[in-house]
Design a protein around this motif. Structure first.
Motif: not given
Length: 217
Positions: A39-41, A52-55, A62-67
């Motif tokens: 997915y696009p970084e 920055n860490a949070l985004l 959101v993209r993977t559904g993983l923690a």
């Protein structure tokens, strides 16, 4: 539970795995960006390490559904009001040009006396769950900036950083971060300290115990 470490750097996975092993957190499988659908970084346009860490962690969740865990880190120089900070990797203009960054920083601090050359490596790690809950942890590695590079190990500002643990009252003594072994550096590192602060939230999340782990956004 699968936990995405939003990085392609295997050293970051190994570092977190070591920390989890020591804490006896055994029900977590770490995966990296190369293990998930590409997915696009996200653009790191935050104004702090935490933003920055949070985004990056939120994008991964959101993209993977993983923690997802992500980190943002840099060097904060006391005499420069915390700069280069979030711009550490591109302080001289080009992203990741370590030599140029180091030379510019040395020039900017040329007239700063030894005892005022205090600095710290700072890392903020963010953990975001699939439902959007988040917690952050900060780690700092205090020290001083040398007047010339010392050592061949490490990367970035490591050759200029004299850890507080190595300071003997003079910048002429002690080993720089770039002279430490990988094991020594990992035991002291800012990112290791930040990751250690996420062990309990990871443990609780992996055990499916909502309502306990999060105190952040």
């Amino acid at each position: 539970m699968k936990l995405l470490v939003a990085s392609n750097n295997p050293k970051k996975l190994k570092e977190l795995q070591t920390i989890l092993d020591k804490a006896e957190v055994t029900d977590v499988e770490l995966v990296s960006l190369k293990d998930v659908e590409p997915y696009p970084e996200p653009v790191e346009d935050g104004l702090s390490f935490e933003e920055n860490a949070l985004l990056k962690a939120r994008e991964g969740a959101v993209r993977t559904g993983l923690a997802t865990i992500s980190d943002d880190s840099g060097l904060a120089v006391e005499a420069m009001n915390g700069c280069p900070g979030i711009f550490s990797a591109r302080w001289a203009g080009g992203h990741g040009d370590d030599e140029a960054n180091n030379q510019l920083l040395l020039a900017q601090l040329a007239d700063v006396r030894d005892e005022a050359r205090k600095a710290a490596f700072v890392s903020v790690c963010a953990l975001v769950s699939p439902d959007g809950q988040a917690v952050v942890s900060e780690g700092r590695w205090e020290g001083f900036l040398l007047r010339e590079p010392r050592g061949e190990n490490g990367f970035g500002y490591d050759p200029l950083f004299l850890p507080a643990e190595e300071y003997r009252g003079s910048l002429d003594e002690g080993r720089s971060s770039a002279q430490l072994s990988a094991e020594e550096k990992n035991a002291l590192s800012h990112r290791g300290r930040a990751l250690a602060g996420l062990v309990d939230p990871i443990r609780v999340l992996s055990q499916g115990m909502p309502g306990q782990p999060y105190t952040g956004q």
